[in-house]
Design a protein around this motif. Structure first.
Motif, PDB file in Angstrom:
ATOM      1  N   VAL A  52       0.840  -1.198   0.000  1.00 48.79           N
ATOM      2  CA  VAL A  52       0.000   0.000   0.000  1.00 48.79           C
ATOM      3  C   VAL A  52       0.878   1.253   0.000  1.00 48.79           C
ATOM      4  N   THR A  53       0.234   2.375  -0.268  1.00 52.11           N
ATOM      5  CA  THR A  53       0.839   3.692  -0.046  1.00 52.11           C
ATOM      6  C   THR A  53       0.074   4.366   1.079  1.00 52.11           C
ATOM      7  N   TRP A  54       0.780   5.197   1.886  1.00 51.08           N
ATOM      8  CA  TRP A  54       0.174   5.790   3.075  1.00 51.08           C
ATOM      9  C   TRP A  54       0.011   7.298   2.899  1.00 51.08           C
ATOM     10  N   SER A  55      -1.039   7.855   3.515  1.00 57.55           N
ATOM     11  CA  SER A  55      -1.242   9.299   3.509  1.00 57.55           C
ATOM     12  C   SER A  55      -1.982   9.705   4.772  1.00 57.55           C
ATOM     13  N   THR A  56      -1.899  10.989   5.121  1.00 56.79           N
ATOM     14  CA  THR A  56      -2.588  11.509   6.298  1.00 56.79           C
ATOM     15  C   THR A  56      -3.500  12.654   5.900  1.00 56.79           C
ATOM     16  N   SER A  57      -4.610  12.781   6.602  1.00 54.98           N
ATOM     17  CA  SER A  57      -5.553  13.859   6.302  1.00 54.98           C
ATOM     18  C   SER A  57      -5.071  15.195   6.842  1.00 54.98           C
ATOM     19  N   ASP A  58      -4.190  15.173   7.851  1.00 49.98           N
ATOM     20  CA  ASP A  58      -3.715  16.415   8.459  1.00 49.98           C
ATOM     21  C   ASP A  58      -2.312  16.212   9.008  1.00 49.98           C
ATOM     22  N   PRO A  59      -1.283  16.540   8.229  1.00 47.57           N
ATOM     23  CA  PRO A  59       0.089  16.332   8.687  1.00 47.57           C
ATOM     24  C   PRO A  59       0.479  17.201   9.872  1.00 47.57           C
ATOM     25  N   LYS A  60      -0.320  18.241  10.167  1.00 43.67           N
ATOM     26  CA  LYS A  60      -0.034  19.067  11.336  1.00 43.67           C
ATOM     27  C   LYS A  60      -0.488  18.393  12.625  1.00 43.67           C
ATOM     28  N   ILE A  61      -1.330  17.358  12.491  1.00 36.87           N
ATOM     29  CA  ILE A  61      -1.813  16.604  13.659  1.00 36.87           C
ATOM     30  C   ILE A  61      -1.087  15.267  13.779  1.00 36.87           C
ATOM     31  N   ALA A  62      -1.055  14.512  12.692  1.00 32.03           N
ATOM     32  CA  ALA A  62      -0.400  13.198  12.696  1.00 32.03           C
ATOM     33  C   ALA A  62       0.307  12.994  11.365  1.00 32.03           C
ATOM     34  N   ALA A  63       1.553  12.571  11.430  1.00 33.47           N
ATOM     35  CA  ALA A  63       2.334  12.286  10.223  1.00 33.47           C
ATOM     36  C   ALA A  63       2.444  10.785  10.044  1.00 33.47           C
ATOM     37  N   VAL A  64       2.669  10.355   8.806  1.00 28.54           N
ATOM     38  CA  VAL A  64       2.852   8.933   8.534  1.00 28.54           C
ATOM     39  C   VAL A  64       3.973   8.767   7.514  1.00 28.54           C
ATOM     40  N   SER A  65       4.846   7.797   7.759  1.00 28.67           N
ATOM     41  CA  SER A  65       5.965   7.558   6.848  1.00 28.67           C
ATOM     42  C   SER A  65       5.522   6.653   5.709  1.00 28.67           C
ATOM     43  N   GLU A  66       6.402   6.443   4.736  1.00 31.09           N
ATOM     44  CA  GLU A  66       6.088   5.568   3.611  1.00 31.09           C
ATOM     45  C   GLU A  66       5.969   4.114   4.042  1.00 31.09           C
ATOM     46  N   ASN A  67       6.419   3.811   5.261  1.00 38.79           N
ATOM     47  CA  ASN A  67       6.314   2.445   5.789  1.00 38.79           C
ATOM     48  C   ASN A  67       5.188   2.286   6.793  1.00 38.79           C
ATOM     49  N   GLY A  68       4.364   3.338   6.982  1.00 37.70           N
ATOM     50  CA  GLY A  68       3.211   3.229   7.871  1.00 37.70           C
ATOM     51  C   GLY A  68       3.474   3.589   9.315  1.00 37.70           C
ATOM     52  N   LEU A  69       4.614   4.232   9.622  1.00 35.59           N
ATOM     53  CA  LEU A  69       4.891   4.643  10.988  1.00 35.59           C
ATOM     54  C   LEU A  69       4.207   5.974  11.250  1.00 35.59           C
ATOM     55  N   VAL A  70       3.267   5.975  12.215  1.00 32.75           N
ATOM     56  CA  VAL A  70       2.486   7.165  12.545  1.00 32.75           C
ATOM     57  C   VAL A  70       3.153   7.896  13.707  1.00 32.75           C
ATOM     58  N   GLN A  71       3.229   9.235  13.618  1.00 32.16           N
ATOM     59  CA  GLN A  71       3.783  10.035  14.702  1.00 32.16           C
ATOM     60  C   GLN A  71       2.824  11.150  15.061  1.00 32.16           C
ATOM     61  N   GLY A  72       2.592  11.318  16.383  1.00 29.81           N
ATOM     62  CA  GLY A  72       1.757  12.418  16.845  1.00 29.81           C
ATOM     63  C   GLY A  72       2.513  13.735  16.758  1.00 29.81           C
ATOM     64  N   ILE A  73       1.878  14.737  16.147  1.00 34.26           N
ATOM     65  CA  ILE A  73       2.520  16.039  15.983  1.00 34.26           C
ATOM     66  C   ILE A  73       1.907  17.075  16.920  1.00 34.26           C
ATOM     67  N   ALA A  74       0.585  17.138  16.959  1.00 33.88           N
ATOM     68  CA  ALA A  74      -0.104  18.092  17.825  1.00 33.88           C
ATOM     69  C   ALA A  74      -1.444  17.486  18.256  1.00 33.88           C
ATOM     70  N   LYS A  75      -1.960  17.971  19.340  1.00 32.88           N
ATOM     71  CA  LYS A  75      -3.214  17.447  19.876  1.00 32.88           C
ATOM     72  C   LYS A  75      -4.345  17.654  18.873  1.00 32.88           C
ATOM     73  N   GLY A  76      -5.134  16.566  18.620  1.00 35.43           N
ATOM     74  CA  GLY A  76      -6.234  16.638  17.670  1.00 35.43           C
ATOM     75  C   GLY A  76      -6.527  15.287  17.057  1.00 35.43           C
ATOM     76  N   GLU A  77      -7.274  15.286  15.946  1.00 35.84           N
ATOM     77  CA  GLU A  77      -7.641  14.041  15.272  1.00 35.84           C
ATOM     78  C   GLU A  77      -7.275  14.113  13.800  1.00 35.84           C
ATOM     79  N   ALA A  78      -6.909  12.966  13.249  1.00 33.00           N
ATOM     80  CA  ALA A  78      -6.570  12.862  11.827  1.00 33.00           C
ATOM     81  C   ALA A  78      -6.897  11.453  11.352  1.00 33.00           C
ATOM     82  N   THR A  79      -6.918  11.267  10.052  1.00 30.83           N
ATOM     83  CA  THR A  79      -7.192   9.958   9.467  1.00 30.83           C
ATOM     84  C   THR A  79      -6.014   9.531   8.613  1.00 30.83           C
ATOM     85  N   ILE A  80      -5.521   8.324   8.864  1.00 28.23           N
ATOM     86  CA  ILE A  80      -4.454   7.748   8.057  1.00 28.23           C
ATOM     87  C   ILE A  80      -5.092   6.803   7.045  1.00 28.23           C
ATOM     88  N   THR A  81      -4.770   6.981   5.768  1.00 34.99           N
ATOM     89  CA  THR A  81      -5.354   6.171   4.702  1.00 34.99           C
ATOM     90  C   THR A  81      -4.289   5.317   4.029  1.00 34.99           C
TER      91      THR A  81
END
Length: 328
Positions: free
Chosen positions: A51-80
């Motif tokens: 698969v390929t990974w993407s985030t709805s809001d990189p200012k809230i949660a980031a995701v790497s090309e390998n699916g590693l999610v990192q919290g950036i700021a308080k809030g909600e986001a969707t990883i696809t």
């Protein structure tokens, strides 16, 4: 006939084994459909196919090309996750909490515009700031020796800061923080008597100095400036200084070249900071510094940069925070 039958059965058996050992998923799934992570924390998402990974809001949660999610700021986001072969989608809802985790502090040097240029020639600059600039520093001409540090009549470095009057009495006292509001040292010069002046010099071959321990590299770097600094409108001289004496002012001079012992291409400026004891930040476009012209250096014994009190005021102290030339 018997041999052919055996061969056909073997082929069928092999095909069956391959199909059994390599099952192909038909529906995209993730290991989690909803997760919670703290700021600066991470969580590994996985999928059952490529698969390929993407985030709805990189200012809230980031995701790497390998699916590693990192919290950036308080809030909600969707990883696809999007299947490479079928374009099928699967999502994971991410809630980022503060979690008591404090993000690492921003680099203090990143706040100063004069440290955000692309290339630098340094005359005076504290260690932490020079380290921050890294490979942007084309050459650091900062002092690496001092007349008072002579060992057996021989100096060990190729560049030193010198004072023209009573060097044993001219050291000032650093008070407060450096120009970047940090606890690093800087150059302090006390005006003792008569007048106060000094400079930054490449080793002089007068029999008392080691001329050659870096002096050849210094002279080559000085000569290289004329090839590198061609657009004087794009380069600036930056100086940070302070004093607490009313009326104190200083002349600063850059030596552009020295061939056969003759200094030339000199550019001079004057700065008269207010007597507040606070750092004053000045910069001058090189094209506005009258007389400045970079050329060759062939003489092993040249000033690079000089300064002098104008006028002399007894007991005044010059605090020289930094001096460098940079390209924006």
């Amino acid at each position: 006939m018997k041999k052919l039958l055996i061969f056909a059965m073997a082929v069928l058996t092999l095909a069956a084994c391959n199909k059994k050992d390599d099952p192909q998923p038909t529906k995209l799934t993730l290991n989690e459909s909803e997760i919670s992570v703290a700021v600066a924390a991470t969580f590994q998402l996985t999928a059952n196919m490529e698969v390929t990974w993407s985030t709805s809001d990189p200012k809230i949660a980031a995701v790497s090309e390998n699916g590693l999610v990192q919290g950036i700021a308080k809030g909600e986001a969707t990883i696809t996750a999007k299947a490479v072969k079928s374009n099928e989608l699967a999502v994971c809802k991410v809630t980022v909490t503060d979690g008591g985790v404090t993000p690492p502090p921003a680099n203090p040097y990143a706040e100063f515009a004069q440290l955000q240029g692309s290339e630098y020639y340094v005359f005076f600059l504290q260690g932490g700031a020079a380290e921050y600039l890294g490979d942007k520093v084309l050459y650091n001409f900062g002092p690496n020796d001092h007349p008072d540090e002579a060992q057996g009549g021989k100096r060990q470095g190729s560049r030193w800061l010198y004072i023209w009057n009573h060097p044993e009495e001219s050291g000032g006292t650093a008070v407060g923080t450096d120009p970047f509001d940090l606890a690093e040292g800087w150059t302090c010069i006390k005006q003792v008597e008569g007048w106060c002046a000094g400079g930054l010099c490449v080793a002089i071959n007068d029999g008392n100095n080691v001329s050659g321990e870096g002096a050849a590299e210094d002279l080559a770097a000085l000569s290289d400036m004329q090839k590198h600094i061609t657009d004087y409108d794009a380069w600036y001289l930056a100086i940070a200084l302070k004093n607490a004496t009313q009326g104190a002012a200083y002349d600063f001079e850059i030596i552009g070249s020295n061939v056969g012992g003759t200094e030339s291409g000199k550019g001079k400026i004057n700065i008269a900071p207010a007597a507040t004891g606070e750092w004053v930040y000045k910069e001058f476009k090189l094209s506005d510094i009258q007389g400045l012209e970079f050329g060759d250096f062939t003489n092993n014994g040249s000033n690079i940069f000089t300064f002098s009190a104008n006028p002399f005021i007894a007991d005044a102290q010059l605090d020289l925070g930094y001096v460098f030339i940079y390209k924006k």
